[in-house]
Enzyme design. Structure first.
Site, PDB file in Angstrom:
ATOM      1  N   LEU A   7       0.865  -1.188   0.000  1.00 36.78           N
ATOM      2  CA  LEU A   7       0.000   0.000   0.000  1.00 36.78           C
ATOM      3  C   LEU A   7       0.898   1.233   0.000  1.00 36.78           C
ATOM      4  O   LEU A   7       1.812   1.345   0.812  1.00 36.78           O
ATOM      5  CB  LEU A   7      -0.907  -0.010   1.227  1.00 36.78           C
ATOM      6  CG  LEU A   7      -1.992   1.085   1.266  1.00 36.78           C
ATOM      7  CD1 LEU A   7      -3.258   0.571   1.935  1.00 36.78           C
ATOM      8  CD2 LEU A   7      -1.529   2.346   1.968  1.00 36.78           C
ATOM      9  N   CYS A  11      -0.280   8.907  -4.129  1.00 33.71           N
ATOM     10  CA  CYS A  11       0.101   8.465  -5.486  1.00 33.71           C
ATOM     11  C   CYS A  11      -0.465   9.334  -6.610  1.00 33.71           C
ATOM     12  O   CYS A  11      -0.412   8.934  -7.771  1.00 33.71           O
ATOM     13  CB  CYS A  11      -0.321   7.007  -5.693  1.00 33.71           C
ATOM     14  SG  CYS A  11       0.513   5.863  -4.594  1.00 33.71           S
ATOM     15  N   SER A  13       0.742  12.077  -7.660  1.00 32.08           N
ATOM     16  CA  SER A  13       1.831  12.717  -8.418  1.00 32.08           C
ATOM     17  C   SER A  13       3.194  12.279  -7.881  1.00 32.08           C
ATOM     18  O   SER A  13       3.275  11.535  -6.908  1.00 32.08           O
ATOM     19  CB  SER A  13       1.711  14.249  -8.319  1.00 32.08           C
ATOM     20  OG  SER A  13       1.863  14.656  -6.980  1.00 32.08           O
ATOM     21  N   GLY A  16       5.217   9.136  -5.283  1.00 28.73           N
ATOM     22  CA  GLY A  16       4.181   8.123  -5.035  1.00 28.73           C
ATOM     23  C   GLY A  16       3.714   7.484  -6.340  1.00 28.73           C
ATOM     24  O   GLY A  16       3.587   6.251  -6.439  1.00 28.73           O
ATOM     25  N   ASP A  64      -6.783   9.301   2.792  1.00 25.13           N
ATOM     26  CA  ASP A  64      -6.269  10.601   3.252  1.00 25.13           C
ATOM     27  C   ASP A  64      -5.536  10.346   4.568  1.00 25.13           C
ATOM     28  O   ASP A  64      -6.167   9.908   5.542  1.00 25.13           O
ATOM     29  CB  ASP A  64      -7.466  11.561   3.452  1.00 25.13           C
ATOM     30  CG  ASP A  64      -7.039  12.939   3.940  1.00 25.13           C
ATOM     31  OD1 ASP A  64      -5.901  13.085   4.424  1.00 25.13           O
ATOM     32  OD2 ASP A  64      -7.864  13.864   3.837  1.00 25.13           O
ATOM     33  N   TYR A 154       9.401  21.962   8.035  1.00 29.35           N
ATOM     34  CA  TYR A 154       9.470  20.739   7.221  1.00 29.35           C
ATOM     35  C   TYR A 154      10.535  19.794   7.786  1.00 29.35           C
ATOM     36  O   TYR A 154      10.287  18.593   7.981  1.00 29.35           O
ATOM     37  CB  TYR A 154       9.780  21.092   5.757  1.00 29.35           C
ATOM     38  CG  TYR A 154       9.927  19.876   4.866  1.00 29.35           C
ATOM     39  CD1 TYR A 154       8.811  19.128   4.505  1.00 29.35           C
ATOM     40  CD2 TYR A 154      11.180  19.472   4.398  1.00 29.35           C
ATOM     41  CE1 TYR A 154       8.940  17.997   3.694  1.00 29.35           C
ATOM     42  CE2 TYR A 154      11.321  18.352   3.593  1.00 29.35           C
ATOM     43  CZ  TYR A 154      10.196  17.614   3.240  1.00 29.35           C
ATOM     44  OH  TYR A 154      10.328  16.503   2.448  1.00 29.35           O
TER      45      TYR A 154
HETATM   46  N1  LIG Z   1      10.454  16.454  -3.967  1.00 28.02           N
HETATM   47  C1  LIG Z   1      11.471  16.447  -3.128  1.00 28.02           C
HETATM   48  O1  LIG Z   1      12.462  17.197  -3.304  1.00 28.02           O
HETATM   49  C2  LIG Z   1      11.488  15.509  -1.973  1.00 28.02           C
HETATM   50  C3  LIG Z   1      10.338  14.932  -1.471  1.00 28.02           C
HETATM   51  N2  LIG Z   1      10.422  14.094  -0.386  1.00 28.02           N
HETATM   52  C4  LIG Z   1       9.233  13.486   0.180  1.00 28.02           C
HETATM   53  O2  LIG Z   1       8.636  12.663  -0.804  1.00 28.02           O
HETATM   54  C5  LIG Z   1       7.248  12.524  -0.551  1.00 28.02           C
HETATM   55  C6  LIG Z   1       6.481  12.736  -1.849  1.00 28.02           C
HETATM   56  O3  LIG Z   1       6.714  14.038  -2.316  1.00 28.02           O
HETATM   57  P1  LIG Z   1       6.772  14.420  -3.873  1.00 28.02           P
HETATM   58  O4  LIG Z   1       6.349  13.285  -4.697  1.00 28.02           O
HETATM   59  O5  LIG Z   1       8.069  15.055  -4.130  1.00 28.02           O
HETATM   60  O6  LIG Z   1       5.692  15.598  -3.909  1.00 28.02           O
HETATM   61  P2  LIG Z   1       4.271  15.729  -4.639  1.00 28.02           P
HETATM   62  O7  LIG Z   1       3.767  17.053  -4.181  1.00 28.02           O
HETATM   63  O8  LIG Z   1       4.405  15.475  -6.083  1.00 28.02           O
HETATM   64  O9  LIG Z   1       3.408  14.549  -3.998  1.00 28.02           O
HETATM   65  C7  LIG Z   1       2.914  14.598  -2.709  1.00 28.02           C
HETATM   66  C8  LIG Z   1       1.791  13.607  -2.615  1.00 28.02           C
HETATM   67  O10 LIG Z   1       1.312  13.568  -1.259  1.00 28.02           O
HETATM   68  C9  LIG Z   1      -0.085  13.685  -1.318  1.00 28.02           C
HETATM   69  N3  LIG Z   1      -0.700  14.160  -0.082  1.00 28.02           N
HETATM   70  C10 LIG Z   1      -0.572  15.335   0.548  1.00 28.02           C
HETATM   71  N4  LIG Z   1      -1.345  15.377   1.636  1.00 28.02           N
HETATM   72  C11 LIG Z   1      -1.982  14.173   1.705  1.00 28.02           C
HETATM   73  C12 LIG Z   1      -2.912  13.589   2.595  1.00 28.02           C
HETATM   74  N5  LIG Z   1      -3.386  14.266   3.649  1.00 28.02           N
HETATM   75  N6  LIG Z   1      -3.322  12.311   2.370  1.00 28.02           N
HETATM   76  C13 LIG Z   1      -2.876  11.618   1.302  1.00 28.02           C
HETATM   77  N7  LIG Z   1      -2.034  12.145   0.402  1.00 28.02           N
HETATM   78  C14 LIG Z   1      -1.584  13.397   0.611  1.00 28.02           C
HETATM   79  C15 LIG Z   1      -0.364  14.617  -2.483  1.00 28.02           C
HETATM   80  O11 LIG Z   1      -1.730  14.543  -2.855  1.00 28.02           O
HETATM   81  P3  LIG Z   1      -2.538  15.785  -3.503  1.00 28.02           P
HETATM   82  O12 LIG Z   1      -2.222  15.730  -4.961  1.00 28.02           O
HETATM   83  O13 LIG Z   1      -3.955  15.476  -3.199  1.00 28.02           O
HETATM   84  O14 LIG Z   1      -2.043  17.027  -2.833  1.00 28.02           O
HETATM   85  C16 LIG Z   1       0.595  13.995  -3.491  1.00 28.02           C
HETATM   86  O15 LIG Z   1       0.042  12.843  -4.040  1.00 28.02           O
HETATM   87  C17 LIG Z   1       6.922  13.506   0.568  1.00 28.02           C
HETATM   88  O16 LIG Z   1       6.841  12.819   1.786  1.00 28.02           O
HETATM   89  C18 LIG Z   1       8.122  14.445   0.567  1.00 28.02           C
HETATM   90  O17 LIG Z   1       8.334  15.001   1.829  1.00 28.02           O
HETATM   91  C19 LIG Z   1      11.613  13.777   0.199  1.00 28.02           C
HETATM   92  C20 LIG Z   1      12.772  14.321  -0.268  1.00 28.02           C
HETATM   93  C21 LIG Z   1      12.796  15.231  -1.364  1.00 28.02           C
HETATM   94  C1  LIG Z   2      22.523  21.890   0.617  1.00 25.16           C
HETATM   95  C2  LIG Z   2      22.509  23.340   0.909  1.00 25.16           C
HETATM   96  C3  LIG Z   2      21.416  24.161   0.712  1.00 25.16           C
HETATM   97  C4  LIG Z   2      20.117  23.725   0.169  1.00 25.16           C
HETATM   98  C5  LIG Z   2      19.612  22.522   0.144  1.00 25.16           C
HETATM   99  C6  LIG Z   2      18.306  22.190  -0.339  1.00 25.16           C
HETATM  100  C7  LIG Z   2      17.464  23.209  -0.974  1.00 25.16           C
HETATM  101  C8  LIG Z   2      17.901  20.900  -0.185  1.00 25.16           C
HETATM  102  C9  LIG Z   2      16.608  20.422  -0.514  1.00 25.16           C
HETATM  103  C10 LIG Z   2      16.229  19.212  -0.118  1.00 25.16           C
HETATM  104  C11 LIG Z   2      14.879  18.747  -0.265  1.00 25.16           C
HETATM  105  C12 LIG Z   2      13.933  19.447  -1.142  1.00 25.16           C
HETATM  106  C13 LIG Z   2      14.459  17.703   0.461  1.00 25.16           C
HETATM  107  C14 LIG Z   2      13.100  17.286   0.519  1.00 25.16           C
HETATM  108  O1  LIG Z   2      12.706  16.559   1.404  1.00 25.16           O
HETATM  109  C15 LIG Z   2      21.477  25.626   1.041  1.00 25.16           C
HETATM  110  C16 LIG Z   2      20.380  26.054   1.954  1.00 25.16           C
HETATM  111  C17 LIG Z   2      21.351  26.402  -0.237  1.00 25.16           C
HETATM  112  C18 LIG Z   2      22.739  25.992   1.804  1.00 25.16           C
HETATM  113  C19 LIG Z   2      23.939  25.284   1.474  1.00 25.16           C
HETATM  114  C20 LIG Z   2      23.809  23.827   1.436  1.00 25.16           C
END
Ligand SMILES: NC(=O)C1=CN([C@@H]2O[C@H](COP(=O)(O)OP(=O)(O)OC[C@H]3O[C@@H](n4cnc5c(N)ncnc54)[C@H](OP(=O)(O)O)[C@@H]3O)[C@@H](O)[C@H]2O)C=CC1
Ligand SMILES: CC1=C(/C=C/C(C)=C/C=C/C(C)=C/C=O)C(C)(C)CCC1
Length: 318
Positions: A7, A11, A13, A16, A64, A154
């Site tokens: 599960l 998903c 976008s 997921g 959700d 976050y």
């Molecule tokens: N993108 C990145 O840089 C990074 C992302 N992550 C993590 O990866 C995961 C997925 O993110 P990502 O694919 O990038 O982002 P997206 O915004 O593309 O996807 C997020 C997903 O979470 C869903 N969602 C939000 N709230 C809920 C809820 N209450 N119940 C069920 N679904 C929900 C959204 O649904 P809806 O379309 O309905 O809003 C969407 O399907 C997150 O946990 C994020 O923190 C980790 C590291 C980096």
């Molecule tokens: C590394 C780094 C930076 C930014 C990092 C970022 C933006 C990371 C994003 C990570 C994500 C999106 C994780 C999601 O879960 C700064 C602040 C510029 C300062 C210098 C070092």
């Protein structure tokens, strides 16, 4: 064949969606995927990407993570209510100075990213424990290891996830259950765009000028650069996660981005905790030109590698 039920949350976008498609297309057809989303009106992209797996190894359901009834109904609808692998992926970002964020916005992040996972586990753990079998995979983040400027809430939500899982993993071991944290760095999905759009709407007048400038001119610019130079695709994360769920002894933590590991390693290199903070400070305030030049260099290298791959593919087609 004894297929495992998986599960996945969130998903509609990004990661997921890519996870659902990758696992449903497992070469050995080892999995039946229940790809869930809170709003089934957003299922079109997944339906299209699922192709022939839809209704065979991929089913779409409503869930959700902020609503206990919706979780209960979804779990109850699984064949025999049995789940082998949970992939907790649903999440949201939030960037900006805390002075400009409402408590409601902050609570929504904690409620989705942290309590969303807790709600899921409260529902599925009892049965996994009873059966002494199961794998809980959590899409955490490098920000579950290390805080980043203006990602205070976050990062706190992902630290909460990591602390929770680290505690839970010991108990889980006693029941033969596995827990794995997947820790991606930046991934190019709608996440970045949503966070960026929200940040643009932020009323920066609630912060002092120095903070507002730091957010707009340092964080926002650097963050864009980081995504462009180090960003992975959601398919990359899906591939890593597929490997983790097919391992006999999956690791507790798995970072997906080797270009990002030098940053997270700083955390483990200094028990006082000053090294990553000093380094990040210097990167953006003192050595910003070198930092930006390095990111541009990485971007160029990756672009060239991709380009040559395309050329090779084109050549082989002609
Ligand atoms: N993108 C990145 O840089 C990074 C992302 N992550 C993590 O990866 C995961 C997925 O993110 P990502 O694919 O990038 O982002 P997206 O915004 O593309 O996807 C997020 C997903 O979470 C869903 N969602 C939000 N709230 C809920 C809820 N209450 N119940 C069920 N679904 C929900 C959204 O649904 P809806 O379309 O309905 O809003 C969407 O399907 C997150 O946990 C994020 O923190 C980790 C590291 C980096
Ligand atoms: C590394 C780094 C930076 C930014 C990092 C970022 C933006 C990371 C994003 C990570 C994500 C999106 C994780 C999601 O879960 C700064 C602040 C510029 C300062 C210098 C070092």
């Amino acid at each position: 064949m004894n297929q495992k039920t998986v599960l996945i949350t969130g998903c509609s976008s990004g990661i997921g969606l890519a996870l659902a498609v990758r696992i449903a297309n497992d070469e050995k057809k080892r999995f039946i995927v229940y790809a869930t989303m809170r709003n089934l009106g957003k299922a079109e992209a997944l339906v299209e990407a699922a192709g022939r797996t839809l209704g065979k190894t991929l089913m779409i359901k409503q869930l959700d993570v902020c609503n206990e009834d919706s979780i209960k109904a979804c779990v109850a609808s699984l064949p025999d209510g049995k789940l082998d692998i949970l992939i907790s992926n649903a999440g949201m970002g939030l960037v900006g100075p805390i002075e400009c964020q409402s408590m409601e916005e902050m609570k929504a992040v904690m409620d989705t990213n942290f309590f969303g996972l807790v709600r899921l586990l409260k529902e599925i753990l009892p049965d996994m424990k009873k059966r002494k079998s199961g794998h809980i995979v959590v899409i955490s983040s490098v920000m579950g290891i290390q805080g980043i400027l203006f990602n205070d809430i976050y990062a706190a939500s992902k630290f909460a996830v990591e602390g929770f899982c680290e505690s839970m993993a010991i108990q889980a071991m006693r029941f033969n259950l596995n827990i794995s944290l997947i820790e991606p760095g930046p991934v190019v999905t709608e996440f970045e765009q949503k966070v960026y759009e929200e940040a643009m709407k932020t009323d920066l007048s609630k912060a002092d000028k120095m903070t507002a400038d730091m957010f707009t001119n340092i964080y926002m610019k650097n963050s864009k650069q980081i995504y462009e130079s180090l960003g992975q695709t959601p398919e990359d994360i899906a591939e890593h996660t597929h490997k983790i769920i097919t391992m006999d002894n999956p690791p507790f933590r798995h970072q997906t981005n080797t270009l990002y590991t030098p940053m997270t390693t700083l955390k483990y290199a200094d028990p006082n905790g000053d090294l990553p903070i000093d380094t990040f400070y210097k990167m953006v305030f003192e050595h910003d030109k070198v930092f930006n030049a390095s990111l541009n260099f990485v971007k160029l290298l990756r672009w060239r590698t991709r380009k040559s791959f395309t050329i090779d593919k084109d050549k082989s087609n002609s």
